[in-house]
Design a protein around this motif. Structure first.
Motif, PDB file in Angstrom:
ATOM      1  N   ILE A 289      42.615  22.505  54.760  1.00  0.00           N
ATOM      2  CA  ILE A 289      41.525  21.559  54.917  1.00  0.00           C
ATOM      3  C   ILE A 289      41.606  20.523  53.803  1.00  0.00           C
ATOM      4  O   ILE A 289      41.957  20.846  52.664  1.00  0.00           O
ATOM      5  CB  ILE A 289      40.146  22.272  54.911  1.00  0.00           C
ATOM      6  CG1 ILE A 289      39.028  21.296  55.308  1.00  0.00           C
ATOM      7  CG2 ILE A 289      39.866  22.908  53.550  1.00  0.00           C
ATOM      8  CD1 ILE A 289      37.703  22.004  55.611  1.00  0.00           C
ATOM      9  N   ARG A 290      41.310  19.291  54.142  1.00  0.00           N
ATOM     10  CA  ARG A 290      41.310  18.218  53.146  1.00  0.00           C
ATOM     11  C   ARG A 290      39.885  17.992  52.647  1.00  0.00           C
ATOM     12  O   ARG A 290      38.920  18.366  53.308  1.00  0.00           O
ATOM     13  CB  ARG A 290      41.892  16.948  53.743  1.00  0.00           C
ATOM     14  CG  ARG A 290      43.330  17.141  54.164  1.00  0.00           C
ATOM     15  CD  ARG A 290      44.053  15.856  54.479  1.00  0.00           C
ATOM     16  NE  ARG A 290      45.425  16.153  54.873  1.00  0.00           N
ATOM     17  CZ  ARG A 290      46.405  16.386  54.020  1.00  0.00           C
ATOM     18  NH1 ARG A 290      46.174  16.360  52.738  1.00  0.00           N
ATOM     19  NH2 ARG A 290      47.622  16.654  54.458  1.00  0.00           N
ATOM     20  N   SER A 291      39.758  17.352  51.514  1.00  0.00           N
ATOM     21  CA  SER A 291      38.449  17.217  50.873  1.00  0.00           C
ATOM     22  C   SER A 291      37.512  16.279  51.621  1.00  0.00           C
ATOM     23  O   SER A 291      36.322  16.238  51.329  1.00  0.00           O
ATOM     24  CB  SER A 291      38.613  16.740  49.431  1.00  0.00           C
ATOM     25  OG  SER A 291      39.292  15.508  49.388  1.00  0.00           O
TER      26      SER A 291
ATOM     27  N   ALA B 212      38.699  17.595  41.169  1.00  0.00           N
ATOM     28  CA  ALA B 212      39.597  16.551  41.655  1.00  0.00           C
ATOM     29  C   ALA B 212      40.535  17.051  42.755  1.00  0.00           C
ATOM     30  O   ALA B 212      41.263  16.258  43.352  1.00  0.00           O
ATOM     31  CB  ALA B 212      40.430  15.999  40.500  1.00  0.00           C
ATOM     32  N   SER B 213      40.527  18.350  43.030  1.00  0.00           N
ATOM     33  CA  SER B 213      41.390  18.888  44.087  1.00  0.00           C
ATOM     34  C   SER B 213      40.999  18.284  45.424  1.00  0.00           C
ATOM     35  O   SER B 213      39.806  18.150  45.733  1.00  0.00           O
ATOM     36  CB  SER B 213      41.283  20.411  44.143  1.00  0.00           C
ATOM     37  OG  SER B 213      41.833  20.988  42.988  1.00  0.00           O
TER      38      SER B 213
ATOM     39  N   ARG C  44      46.079  18.843  44.176  1.00  0.00           N
ATOM     40  CA  ARG C  44      45.692  17.445  44.148  1.00  0.00           C
ATOM     41  C   ARG C  44      46.958  16.651  44.431  1.00  0.00           C
ATOM     42  O   ARG C  44      47.945  16.779  43.711  1.00  0.00           O
ATOM     43  CB  ARG C  44      45.130  17.114  42.763  1.00  0.00           C
ATOM     44  CG  ARG C  44      44.484  15.776  42.601  1.00  0.00           C
ATOM     45  CD  ARG C  44      43.643  15.766  41.314  1.00  0.00           C
ATOM     46  NE  ARG C  44      44.378  16.218  40.154  1.00  0.00           N
ATOM     47  CZ  ARG C  44      45.054  15.409  39.340  1.00  0.00           C
ATOM     48  NH1 ARG C  44      45.105  14.132  39.586  1.00  0.00           N
ATOM     49  NH2 ARG C  44      45.678  15.887  38.288  1.00  0.00           N
ATOM     50  N   LYS C  45      46.923  15.874  45.515  1.00  0.00           N
ATOM     51  CA  LYS C  45      48.124  15.169  45.946  1.00  0.00           C
ATOM     52  C   LYS C  45      48.710  14.323  44.819  1.00  0.00           C
ATOM     53  O   LYS C  45      49.913  14.231  44.646  1.00  0.00           O
ATOM     54  CB  LYS C  45      47.814  14.288  47.154  1.00  0.00           C
ATOM     55  CG  LYS C  45      47.561  15.069  48.435  1.00  0.00           C
ATOM     56  CD  LYS C  45      48.805  15.790  48.891  1.00  0.00           C
ATOM     57  CE  LYS C  45      48.576  16.470  50.238  1.00  0.00           C
ATOM     58  NZ  LYS C  45      49.762  17.219  50.672  1.00  0.00           N
ATOM     59  N   ALA C  46      47.836  13.745  44.008  1.00  0.00           N
ATOM     60  CA  ALA C  46      48.306  12.885  42.931  1.00  0.00           C
ATOM     61  C   ALA C  46      49.025  13.666  41.838  1.00  0.00           C
ATOM     62  O   ALA C  46      49.709  13.092  41.001  1.00  0.00           O
ATOM     63  CB  ALA C  46      47.130  12.113  42.330  1.00  0.00           C
ATOM     64  N   ALA C  47      48.852  14.994  41.850  1.00  0.00           N
ATOM     65  CA  ALA C  47      49.488  15.855  40.839  1.00  0.00           C
ATOM     66  C   ALA C  47      50.778  16.451  41.362  1.00  0.00           C
ATOM     67  O   ALA C  47      51.250  17.450  40.820  1.00  0.00           O
ATOM     68  CB  ALA C  47      48.523  16.951  40.411  1.00  0.00           C
ATOM     69  N   GLY C  48      51.333  15.880  42.426  1.00  0.00           N
ATOM     70  CA  GLY C  48      52.623  16.341  42.925  1.00  0.00           C
ATOM     71  C   GLY C  48      52.538  17.584  43.780  1.00  0.00           C
ATOM     72  O   GLY C  48      53.530  18.301  43.933  1.00  0.00           O
TER      73      GLY C  48
END
Lengths: 118, 113
Positions: B50-52, B29-30, B94-98
């Motif tokens: 780098i982004r996913s 999920a990263s 993971r952006k959603a994980a802060g």
């Protein structure tokens, strides 16, 4: 990128004492983080320092041992309490810095505080 | 200087050759990956990210490759110089994980003159 400074740069402390490490940033940032890097190892996140609220600690780290303050958007402190030789590490603060030009944000690190506990 | 990375895997490279540093990550999920360089006695220094939604990104003398299928990240350094000697860490988040970073174990690069 942001300019980040830490004080002290290094210290040698006696068992049972406490040390407060300061982290100063030259611009306002929302997110600040504290990491530990034990000798010869990688970095482990201790906590996220939130401005205006209590820090959020990762598993294995507790507020009584590592109290954190975040009084404003440019400054934070981490205290290592009741130290033992196992606390000998490099302690690093980082900030999340947002670049408006390409709308990216990433973390930048301070120089670290090298702590030796005797 | 500080003894950072004493027990880390070491890559010895001849000056002028290209270096390839590999990193396996665990969280599928990263969605954001960063390479840092840490010289002795200093904090980690941002190199490239780098982004996913990308599989390759180039900077000055560095290229990062991302293979999401096998959860593998690599950093290529072209024409390695003595100043490239350091410990290199990959980090994932993971952006959603802060935006909390999880660091890999690190690789020490030694450049031989």
């Amino acid at each position: 990128s942001a300019v980040i400074s830490q004080k002290p740069s290094r210290d040698i402390c006696q068992r049972g004492t406490s040390l407060t490490i300061q982290c100063q940033v030259d611009s306002q940032v929302t997110m600040m983080f504290w990491y530990r890097q034990q000798p010869g190892q990688s970095l482990t996140l201790i906590a996220t320092a939130n401005q205006g609220s209590e820090a959020t600690y990762e598993s294995g780290f507790v507020i009584d041992k590592f109290p954190i303050s975040r009084p404003n958007l440019t400054f934070s402190t981490l205290t290592v309490s009741n130290m033992s030789p196992e606390d000998s590490s490099i302690y690093l603060c980082s900030v999340e810095y947002f670049f408006l030009l390409d709308r990216t944000d990433t973390q930048y690190f301070g120089p670290g505080t090298r702590l030796t506990v005797l | 200087g500080e003894s950072v990375g004493l027990h880390l895997p070491t890559l010895s490279v001849q000056e002028g050759d290209n270096s390839i540093i590999n990193c396996a990550y665990s969280n599928s999920a990263s969605d954001y990956f960063i390479w840092y360089k840490q010289e002795s006695g200093k904090g980690p220094q941002f190199i490239i990210d780098i982004r996913s939604n990308m599989d390759k990104r180039q900077g000055q003398r560095v290229t990062v490759l991302l293979n999401k299928t096998v959860k593998h990240l690599s950093l290529q350094i072209a024409a390695t110089q003595p100043g490239d000697s350091a410990v290199y860490f990959c980090a994932e988040t993971r952006k959603a994980a802060g935006n909390k970073l999880t660091f890999g174990g690190g690789t020490r690069v030694l450049v031989k003159p």
